[in-house]
Design a protein around this motif. Sequence first.
Motif, mmCIF file in Angstrom:
data_model
loop_
_atom_site.group_PDB
_atom_site.id
_atom_site.type_symbol
_atom_site.label_atom_id
_atom_site.label_comp_id
_atom_site.label_asym_id
_atom_site.label_seq_id
_atom_site.Cartn_x
_atom_site.Cartn_y
_atom_site.Cartn_z
ATOM 1 N N VAL A 182 89.972 34.348 59.995
ATOM 2 C CA VAL A 182 90.866 33.654 59.082
ATOM 3 C C VAL A 182 91.891 32.830 59.851
ATOM 4 O O VAL A 182 92.140 31.669 59.523
ATOM 5 C CB VAL A 182 91.582 34.666 58.163
ATOM 6 C CG1 VAL A 182 92.609 33.966 57.283
ATOM 7 C CG2 VAL A 182 90.577 35.417 57.309
ATOM 8 N N TYR B 124 93.174 28.056 62.025
ATOM 9 C CA TYR B 124 92.934 28.599 60.693
ATOM 10 C C TYR B 124 91.517 28.268 60.258
ATOM 11 O O TYR B 124 90.990 27.190 60.570
ATOM 12 C CB TYR B 124 93.897 28.008 59.667
ATOM 13 C CG TYR B 124 95.340 28.394 59.876
ATOM 14 C CD1 TYR B 124 96.215 27.558 60.576
ATOM 15 C CD2 TYR B 124 95.837 29.591 59.370
ATOM 16 C CE1 TYR B 124 97.535 27.914 60.769
ATOM 17 C CE2 TYR B 124 97.168 29.944 59.557
ATOM 18 C CZ TYR B 124 98.006 29.101 60.260
ATOM 19 O OH TYR B 124 99.322 29.457 60.448
ATOM 20 N N VAL C 31 91.454 28.217 54.265
ATOM 21 C CA VAL C 31 92.786 28.779 54.052
ATOM 22 C C VAL C 31 93.889 27.860 54.560
ATOM 23 O O VAL C 31 95.077 28.166 54.388
ATOM 24 C CB VAL C 31 92.928 30.178 54.704
ATOM 25 C CG1 VAL C 31 91.816 31.099 54.246
ATOM 26 C CG2 VAL C 31 93.000 30.090 56.215
ATOM 27 N N ARG D 122 97.348 27.171 52.864
ATOM 28 C CA ARG D 122 97.687 28.300 51.991
ATOM 29 C C ARG D 122 98.148 29.518 52.789
ATOM 30 O O ARG D 122 99.003 30.267 52.331
ATOM 31 C CB ARG D 122 96.474 28.697 51.151
ATOM 32 C CG ARG D 122 95.974 27.600 50.231
ATOM 33 C CD ARG D 122 94.923 28.147 49.247
ATOM 34 N NE ARG D 122 93.735 28.668 49.907
ATOM 35 C CZ ARG D 122 93.273 29.902 49.754
ATOM 36 N NH1 ARG D 122 93.908 30.757 48.960
ATOM 37 N NH2 ARG D 122 92.172 30.290 50.379
ATOM 38 N N PHE D 123 97.561 29.732 53.955
ATOM 39 C CA PHE D 123 97.881 30.887 54.790
ATOM 40 C C PHE D 123 98.674 30.433 56.009
ATOM 41 O O PHE D 123 98.471 29.323 56.517
ATOM 42 C CB PHE D 123 96.609 31.582 55.270
ATOM 43 C CG PHE D 123 95.827 32.310 54.208
ATOM 44 C CD1 PHE D 123 96.067 32.141 52.854
ATOM 45 C CD2 PHE D 123 94.806 33.186 54.578
ATOM 46 C CE1 PHE D 123 95.348 32.812 51.890
ATOM 47 C CE2 PHE D 123 94.062 33.871 53.636
ATOM 48 C CZ PHE D 123 94.330 33.677 52.287
ATOM 49 N N MET E 222 100.059 34.792 52.822
ATOM 50 C CA MET E 222 98.977 34.223 52.016
ATOM 51 C C MET E 222 99.541 33.762 50.685
ATOM 52 O O MET E 222 100.064 34.572 49.908
ATOM 53 C CB MET E 222 97.883 35.276 51.799
ATOM 54 C CG MET E 222 97.323 35.840 53.100
ATOM 55 S SD MET E 222 96.000 37.030 52.866
ATOM 56 C CE MET E 222 96.909 38.410 52.175
ATOM 57 N N LEU F 122 96.770 32.458 46.294
ATOM 58 C CA LEU F 122 95.568 33.255 46.503
ATOM 59 C C LEU F 122 94.529 33.021 45.422
ATOM 60 O O LEU F 122 94.865 32.756 44.249
ATOM 61 C CB LEU F 122 95.929 34.744 46.581
ATOM 62 C CG LEU F 122 96.528 35.165 47.930
ATOM 63 C CD1 LEU F 122 97.310 36.464 47.779
ATOM 64 C CD2 LEU F 122 95.431 35.308 48.967
ATOM 65 N N ASP G 62 89.438 35.124 47.989
ATOM 66 C CA ASP G 62 90.187 35.688 49.112
ATOM 67 C C ASP G 62 90.139 37.218 49.115
ATOM 68 O O ASP G 62 90.629 37.856 50.054
ATOM 69 C CB ASP G 62 91.652 35.239 49.080
ATOM 70 C CG ASP G 62 91.815 33.744 49.265
ATOM 71 O OD1 ASP G 62 92.632 33.141 48.531
ATOM 72 O OD2 ASP G 62 91.132 33.176 50.139
#
Length: 126
Positions: free
Chosen positions: A48, A60, A64, A67-68, A83, A86, A90
């Motif tokens: 991830v 990344y 993601v 978003r992460f 995170m 979501l 996920d």
Amino acid sequence: EVQLVESGGGLVQTGGSLRVSCAASGFTIDNYVIGWFRQAPGKEREGVACISSSHGRLYYKESVKGRFAISSDNAKNTVYLQMNNLKPEDTAVYYCAADRGDVCTSWIAPIDFNSWGQGTQVFVSS
């Protein structure tokens, strides 16, 4: 002895946020590469995100990005994965892993990492 303990998983609705933590002991995180991985039922473990403080790298997984966010707190010897937004896809058990090698690459390959935590479950409801 290298030890990693994940925490912070749980149940969240679509669009919600969670922060999972990876508390390290037996080594100093700024001398290691730390990666976050996940494994959904019936699927292979996938990378991830990873962070390498010594090499100044962050990577990344494409799905993601935006978003992460992976971050580290050297004083607490802990790495986090924030995170946001979501999605049901996920949902997985999230693991952190560590390695002394130069293994934080765009592949974020599980096979490159030597030490693993026990995982924390994240469930995103639709």
